[in-house]
Design an enzyme around this catalytic site. Structure first.
Site, PDB file in Angstrom:
ATOM      1  CG  HIS A  71      -1.822  -1.181   1.305  1.00  0.00           C
ATOM      2  ND1 HIS A  71      -1.378  -2.439   1.669  1.00  0.00           N
ATOM      3  CD2 HIS A  71      -3.151  -1.299   1.053  1.00  0.00           C
ATOM      4  CE1 HIS A  71      -2.407  -3.285   1.647  1.00  0.00           C
ATOM      5  NE2 HIS A  71      -3.482  -2.626   1.269  1.00  0.00           N
ATOM      6  CG  HIS A  87      -5.849   1.829  -0.609  1.00  0.00           C
ATOM      7  ND1 HIS A  87      -5.767   2.414   0.632  1.00  0.00           N
ATOM      8  CD2 HIS A  87      -6.218   0.541  -0.397  1.00  0.00           C
ATOM      9  CE1 HIS A  87      -6.089   1.522   1.555  1.00  0.00           C
ATOM     10  NE2 HIS A  87      -6.370   0.378   0.959  1.00  0.00           N
ATOM     11  CD  GLU A  99     -21.159  -5.999  24.079  1.00  0.00           C
ATOM     12  OE1 GLU A  99     -22.182  -6.219  24.767  1.00  0.00           O
ATOM     13  OE2 GLU A  99     -21.120  -5.170  23.148  1.00  0.00           O
ATOM     14  CG  HIS A 112     -29.906 -12.560  25.083  1.00  0.00           C
ATOM     15  ND1 HIS A 112     -30.548 -11.946  24.038  1.00  0.00           N
ATOM     16  CD2 HIS A 112     -29.401 -11.566  25.856  1.00  0.00           C
ATOM     17  CE1 HIS A 112     -30.454 -10.635  24.176  1.00  0.00           C
ATOM     18  NE2 HIS A 112     -29.763 -10.372  25.258  1.00  0.00           N
TER      19      HIS A 112
END
Length: 664
Positions: free
Chosen positions: A26, A263, A414, A476
């Site tokens: 890159h 890129h 999380e 869950h």
């Protein structure tokens, strides 16, 4: 010669040449971001390349890890041991210069990056560690812990959701020694970011309680003075982290400047030649003037001087505060209690959920392990992951008002939580853990994977481990999460059956050199007479029969109880059964063959494996003649007892499967 400009161009050209030779990489970020990296390394980064373990060094994270060629060029010029030959071996098998930076592989690389946004969260963890340790160990006149964390990111990092989570946490906790340098070039692989990313980044960060600074490197591509002023202002502001938004041009100096074509692919021989002409670069490939090396050596010498001054100060600190200095040295060395003499951990006699026994073990260890630090993603009461104050110890909560606190409120973040813990662990001086519901390990998984790749012994407390969650329903109730985590190389997954196995799981987590997931129950489980330290081997005989068993009943967690009860029922039918508890497959697989044979003898092919999760972990142990009682669908909403019956987790079903495999 303008040595400053020549050094910046050296970074650009060395990067582009390495990418060209590899025919992979890159170049765009390397050429556009070179002045940012140069300014930081030359004028601000307090590091000693001759002593990469110096504890008070500044930390640098290249969150945009695809810019690794620029990183390696920096490490080469500034004396970190990356050679010209290493640059020539960019992205080649076995080289020191892999495609993305790898912690523990290349000297000077502080963390493994590449998955965008992860590095930002790692940097937040490092800055958090600095603030925490400074609050504990610093005294007036003795700033033993006093350094900055710098990170370079791009548009892609800020588009990833983890960056929002992590930066929100950093702002809420006023981590003023965190400085983020944003390479704002408006380009990603698909083209101009305007097609997807139109937000006001400065306003976003201001809303997250960050100081926002701007530098224009489009009109003045090598404006080191402006960059230096901005970094200096960022360092002055102690009550907020800072972002410096640097307007740049991707692929600067090449014919592909400003284009997404620069890129993720080499410039091409002709474009590289034209870039050298535009930048006035006349050196041979992979070489640069000696004046550049001499210039960069000044920064290295300054870093060595800073370390020498710090060591002198620490010697005085050690004389003035000997106990505190000793505690600091033990923390930074990663010293841990002697768990062989910690039998109190294994004292359980009444039925308890393993999340509850984990809480007891955690608190017993925390009292003897001052580096243990962590918390939950807004689920601490349910995870039971809090270190509770006693008359002797006040743990407190980490916050802008109390950086010494050891309980961390990560908020409902999380992914960032797991990646921040990687940063805490990488920094040193902290033993990190975090907690959430097991089903949300899916949100944590990219960071858990990187912890395994880096061999970071972070501990994950993952509770509510099965359809035993009950009324919360299938959203869950984890089904496929066990196999997902077990598939990660280098991650230990413990699903203990009782309190003593939970204690063993914690000991394994804190004595190993790899991350560990503790998968824990919501519902109460019995305590077994024969469980305990044998769980450190991953699997063991919990209950046996006389002679060779007719059938092996193998289970984990709450399903071990089914195996024990099924054994008793089978004995009434004249069938000899052995119950094997297998809390950790990874640890079991490390054992010598004779031990594994003693637990699961090859001659006994009649086997039943029982676990309230996907069966895919179990085919190896069940064998061709075995049966698996597992989950092949999602769960349902209802009382846990009814769910276990509905999905076949009953003594009667286990007995039926056992009789089937032995042909009765």
């Amino acid at each position: 010669m303008d040595v400053q400009k020549t050094t910046i161009n050296a970074l650009r050209i060395l990067s582009a040449e390495a990418i060209e030779k590899a025919n992979s990489g890159h170049p765009g970020i390397a050429m556009g971001c070179a002045p940012i990296a140069y300014t930081l390394f030359q004028n601000f980064l307090n590091c000693n390349p001759r002593d990469l373990k110096w504890e008070n060094r500044d930390r640098f994270v290249l969150s945009a890890g695809h810019g690794s060629a620029l990183y390696y060029a920096l490490l080469h010029l500034y004396g970190y041991g990356v050679t010209v030959d290493d640059l020539k071996e960019f992205r080649q098998l076995g080289s020191k210069t892999p495609g993305h930076p790898e912690y523990g592989h290349t000297a000077g690389v502080e963390t493994t990056t590449g998955p965008l946004g992860q590095g930002i969260a790692n940097a937040v963890g490092m800055a958090m560690a600095e603030a925490h340790l400074a609050a504990i160990y610093n005294k007036p006149g003795f700033p033993v812990v006093n350094h900055y964390t710098y990170a370079i990111c791009g548009d892609g990092c800020l588009e990833e959701g983890i960056s929002y989570e992590a930066c929100s946490f950093a702002g809420a906790n006023a981590l003023g020694k965190l400085i983020l340098l944003y390479d704002d070039n408006d380009i990603t692989i698909e083209g101009d970011t305007d097609v997807t990313f139109k937000e006001n980044v400065g306003a976003r960060f201001a809303a997250q309680n960050w100081q926002v600074l701007h530098v224009d490197l489009v009109c003045s591509p090598d404006d080191v003075a402006a960059l230096s002023d901005a970094i200096a202002k960022a360092k002055e502001r102690k009550d907020k982290p800072s972002i410096i938004i640097c307007r740049t041009r991707i692929g600067y100096g090449s014919p592909l400047e400003g284009s997404e074509k620069s890129h993720g692919a080499p410039l091409g021989e002709e474009n590289l030649k034209k870039a050298k002409e535009k930048l006035g670069w006349k050196e041979e490939p992979f070489s640069c003037p000696q004046a550049v090396y001499d210039h960069c050596a000044l920064a290295a010498a300054a870093g060595a001087e800073k370390e020498m001054q710090w060591k002198k100060m620490f010697a005085e600190y050690e004389y003035t505060y000997p106990e505190l200095a000793q505690a600091y040295k033990k923390a930074m060395a990663g010293e841990k209690p002697d768990f062989n003499e910690f039998d109190e951990l294994y004292s359980f006699d009444k039925p308890m959920a393993t999340r509850a026994t984990s809480s007891k073990v955690l608190n017993l260890i925390a009292a003897k392990m001052p580096t243990l630090t962590g918390g939950s993603a807004d689920l601490a009461p349910s995870n039971q992951s809090v270190m509770k104050d006693t008359d002797a110890i006040k743990y407190g909560s980490f916050s802008a008002e109390n950086y010494a606190g050891r309980n961390v409120h990560f908020g409902i973040r999380e992914h960032a939580m797991a990646a921040i813990c990687n940063g805490l662990q990488l920094h040193g001086g902290i033993q990190a853990y975090c907690a959430t519901f097991f089903v949300f390990s899916d949100y944590c998984k990219p960071a858990i994977r990187l912890a395994a790749l880096m061999k970071l012994p972070v501990t994950y407390i993952l509770t509510h481990d099965s359809i035993g969650v009950g009324e919360d329903g299938p959203t869950h109730e984890p089904v496929e999460q066990l196999i997902a985590l077990r598939s990660i190389p280098g991650l230990k997954v413990y699903r203990p059956a009782d309190g003593k196995e939970t204690a063993a799981a914690w000991v394994s987590a804190l004595t190993g050199d790899e991350p560990t997931a503790l998968v824990l129950s919501r519902q109460n489980l019995p305590q077994y007479k024969n469980s305990g330290k044998a769980a450190l081997k991953g699997a063991y005989v919990l209950e046996d029969c006389e002679g060779t068993p007719d059938v092996l009943l193998i289970g984990t967690g709450s399903e071990v109880e089914l195996c024990v009860k099924a054994k008793a029922a089978l004995e009434e039918k004249g069938v000899k059964a052995r119950v094997v508890s297998m809390p950790c497959m990874e640890e079991y697989e490390k054992q010598p063959l004779d031990y594994k044979e003693s637990v699961l003898p090859a001659e006994v092919t009649a086997r039943v494996c029982v676990e309230a999760g996907s069966p895919y972990s179990w085919y190896k142990y069940a064998g061709e003649n075995g049966e698996i009682v597992g989950m092949t669908t999602f769960g349902a909403s209802g009382p846990a007892k009814e769910l276990f019956e509905k999905f076949g987790f009953t003594v009667e079903n286990v007995v039926e499967k056992a009789l089937k495999v032995i042909g009765k």
